[in-house]
Write an enzyme that holds these catalytic residues in place. Structure first.
Site, PDB file in Angstrom:
ATOM      1  N   GLU A 155      12.067 -24.241 -26.859  1.00  0.00           N
ATOM      2  CA  GLU A 155      11.423 -25.563 -26.842  1.00  0.00           C
ATOM      3  C   GLU A 155      10.940 -25.972 -28.227  1.00  0.00           C
ATOM      4  O   GLU A 155      10.844 -27.148 -28.531  1.00  0.00           O
ATOM      5  CB  GLU A 155      10.247 -25.573 -25.850  1.00  0.00           C
ATOM      6  CG  GLU A 155      10.714 -25.593 -24.417  1.00  0.00           C
ATOM      7  CD  GLU A 155       9.613 -25.938 -23.417  1.00  0.00           C
ATOM      8  OE1 GLU A 155       8.466 -26.180 -23.818  1.00  0.00           O
ATOM      9  OE2 GLU A 155       9.923 -25.940 -22.210  1.00  0.00           O
ATOM     10  N   HIS A 210      25.167  -1.740 -20.277  1.00  0.00           N
ATOM     11  CA  HIS A 210      26.264  -1.557 -19.334  1.00  0.00           C
ATOM     12  C   HIS A 210      26.693  -2.867 -18.691  1.00  0.00           C
ATOM     13  O   HIS A 210      27.435  -2.871 -17.718  1.00  0.00           O
ATOM     14  CB  HIS A 210      25.857  -0.537 -18.265  1.00  0.00           C
ATOM     15  CG  HIS A 210      25.602   0.813 -18.858  1.00  0.00           C
ATOM     16  ND1 HIS A 210      26.554   1.796 -18.902  1.00  0.00           N
ATOM     17  CD2 HIS A 210      24.516   1.308 -19.503  1.00  0.00           C
ATOM     18  CE1 HIS A 210      26.056   2.864 -19.517  1.00  0.00           C
ATOM     19  NE2 HIS A 210      24.812   2.583 -19.892  1.00  0.00           N
ATOM     20  N   LYS A 213      10.834 -34.643 -17.133  1.00  0.00           N
ATOM     21  CA  LYS A 213       9.695 -34.803 -16.216  1.00  0.00           C
ATOM     22  C   LYS A 213       9.595 -36.259 -15.761  1.00  0.00           C
ATOM     23  O   LYS A 213       9.348 -36.553 -14.599  1.00  0.00           O
ATOM     24  CB  LYS A 213       8.382 -34.420 -16.920  1.00  0.00           C
ATOM     25  CG  LYS A 213       8.167 -32.924 -17.113  1.00  0.00           C
ATOM     26  CD  LYS A 213       6.779 -32.682 -17.724  1.00  0.00           C
ATOM     27  CE  LYS A 213       6.479 -31.234 -17.990  1.00  0.00           C
ATOM     28  NZ  LYS A 213       5.162 -30.977 -18.555  1.00  0.00           N
TER      29      LYS A 213
HETATM   30  O1  PA5 Z   1       5.437 -25.547 -23.726  1.00  0.00           O
HETATM   31  C1  PA5 Z   1       5.297 -26.561 -23.083  1.00  0.00           C
HETATM   32  O2  PA5 Z   1       4.640 -27.518 -23.508  1.00  0.00           O
HETATM   33  C2  PA5 Z   1       5.892 -26.704 -21.697  1.00  0.00           C
HETATM   34  O3  PA5 Z   1       6.713 -25.638 -21.361  1.00  0.00           O
HETATM   35  C3  PA5 Z   1       4.778 -26.787 -20.671  1.00  0.00           C
HETATM   36  O4  PA5 Z   1       4.012 -25.627 -20.734  1.00  0.00           O
HETATM   37  C4  PA5 Z   1       5.309 -26.975 -19.253  1.00  0.00           C
HETATM   38  O5  PA5 Z   1       6.154 -28.096 -19.189  1.00  0.00           O
HETATM   39  C5  PA5 Z   1       4.144 -27.151 -18.284  1.00  0.00           C
HETATM   40  O6  PA5 Z   1       3.336 -28.198 -18.683  1.00  0.00           O
HETATM   41  P1  PA5 Z   1       1.843 -28.362 -18.170  1.00  0.00           P
HETATM   42  O7  PA5 Z   1       1.073 -27.158 -18.617  1.00  0.00           O
HETATM   43  O8  PA5 Z   1       1.349 -29.619 -18.770  1.00  0.00           O
HETATM   44  O9  PA5 Z   1       1.912 -28.422 -16.669  1.00  0.00           O
END
Ligand code: PA5
Length: 416
Positions: free
Chosen positions: A265, A294, A407
């Site tokens: 990310e 393996h 989202k």
């Molecule tokens: O790293 C990030 O920002 C994302 O992976 C969020 O953690 C994930 O989308 C969950 O978001 P939230 O904590 O707002 O529910």
């Protein structure tokens, strides 16, 4: 105690001009990232306030709470899974991380759950992610059916942004136990906030060594983070688009999962900071030694040369001697006087050498063991390394526009 990064046969890289120039830049970024008040994760190792807050929350839980259901996703779940997996042998209470909305898994959990001895920890930085919100609604209703609304609320801990979002509002209106996620710490960088600390403390894990290890790494580990960042940058430039993490230790499997999210990310971006299309990032893969030798090694060794390999080996591990029970058979004879630890290290070394024979880039992190300080140091090192790589690539490692867009579309589909 500690971590060593061995460059093995790739040590010559450090001599090259490209490496030296990038390392110089990366060192500057290390300082810049630590000083930037908008980047909160670098201040977490020194911050014991969250440990105190989590302690207070634990003390408010009803007596006899035995199981914690963590409802979160992505950065709000993977860090907890990493900590619980790494220290599962010493946990005194159960933590179940629910990070999917798969009805069959959820039904199974609800069937097994005893609300009278359970606690819900709903975690969402934004407070608006539909997966944890839907899980929370389902789990909470289940609690209410068994315990009544008032008692159900006593068994909820909300971990969310300090001031914003629906969960924060709910926590305040219902006077729930709540814990803060600081505004300047993004989801995937939040394991050392109450996001990861509270579930770990519920399980009985001593989190102070984690913070101490992270603090030490911040103070002394600059060269490791810089080196890792430069390597990732250079390999991507060379078209090595796959980064394989190879921990020789089951307890680091979910550390791999946590890191892959951080890496994916933070660095997988369509555009750089100047708005140019760059489509950056490498694909991360976790392979656990020896198991995946393996299943995947054949491809790694002889398939496309588009990968770099980072092994994790343990200097100290639980050692079980292999008893000489069937020594009369030749295949067993080689195991005489050996132990599982020795076997693990021989297998790791064999795999590394065989990849090197095919001129593939292999690096080795040697860990003294899986203790709190070492894991804390690993966490900080990889967070910092990822941030620095983003700066070298001139992409923003702290946003995730691709995830946000998904989202929004999912929300729209739900409205129809
Ligand atoms: O790293 C990030 O920002 C994302 O992976 C969020 O953690 C994930 O989308 C969950 O978001 P939230 O904590 O707002 O529910």
């Amino acid at each position: 105690m500690g971590i060593t990064l061995k460059m093995r046969k790739m040590a010559y890289l450090k001599e090259g001009t490209a490496y030296r120039e990038l390392a110089r830049k990366a060192e500057g970024f290390f300082g810049k990232i630590c000083e930037d008040p908008e980047i909160g994760f670098t201040g977490l190792p020194e911050n014991l306030v969250y440990v105190d807050r989590c302690d207070e929350a634990l003390n408010r839980l009803p007596a006899g709470s035995e199981t914690l259901y963590v409802l979160g996703i992505g950065g709000s779940a993977l860090g907890t899974s990493m900590l619980i997996n790494a220290f599962s042998g010493s946990c005194i209470r159960k933590v179940v991380v629910v990070d999917n909305v798969d009805g069959s898994t959820v039904n199974q959990l609800l069937r097994e759950m005893n609300p009278e001895t359970s606690v819900i920890n709903v975690i969402s930085k934004s407070g608006s992610t539909v997966e944890p919100l839907s899980l929370f609604s389902i789990f909470f209703e289940h609690f209410v059916a068994k315990l009544g609304r008032e008692e159900a609320f006593r068994r909820v801990v909300v971990t969310t942004d300090v001031e914003k979002g629906a969960l924060r509002q709910l926590a305040e209106e219902e006077n729930l136990i709540s814990l803060p996620i600081p505004g300047n710490v993004g989801g995937r960088f939040s394991v050392l906030t109450p996001v990861g600390l509270f579930p770990a403390m519920f399980a009985g894990i001593d989190v102070v060594p984690l913070l101490l290890g992270a603090k030490r790494e911040k103070r002394e580990g600059q060269s490791r983070a810089v080196c890792g960042a430069v390597l990732d940058y250079l390999f991507q430039e060379q078209g090595r688009n796959i980064k394989v993490l190879f921990p020789y230790c089951d307890r680091l499997k979910t550390f791999g999962d946590w890191y892959l999210q951080l890496f994916a990310e933070s660095l997988g971006k369509l555009k750089n900071r100047r708005g140019m299309v760059v489509r950056s990032g490498q694909t991360g893969v976790v392979a656990v030694g020896v198991t995946d030798q393996h299943s995947q090694l054949q491809l790694y060794k002889e398939g496309p040369g588009d990968k770099s390999f980072f092994f994790f080996t343990l200097e100290n591990q639980e050692n079980i001697p292999i008893p000489d029970v069937f020594g009369r058979y030749p295949s067993f004879q080689i195991l005489r006087g050996k132990s599982l630890g020795k076997l693990m290290l021989a297998e790791a070394e064999g795999t590394m050498q065989s990849l090197e024979k095919n001129s593939l880039p292999v690096f080795e992190y040697t860990l003294s063991g899986i203790d709190g300080e070492t894991l804390g140091a690993l966490i900080f090192m990889f967070e910092m390394q990822t941030a620095i790589t983003g700066y070298l690539m001139n992409v923003n490692p702290f946003d995730q526009p691709g995830v946000e867009e998904g989202k929004i579309i999912a929300r729209k589909l739900l409205e129809d």
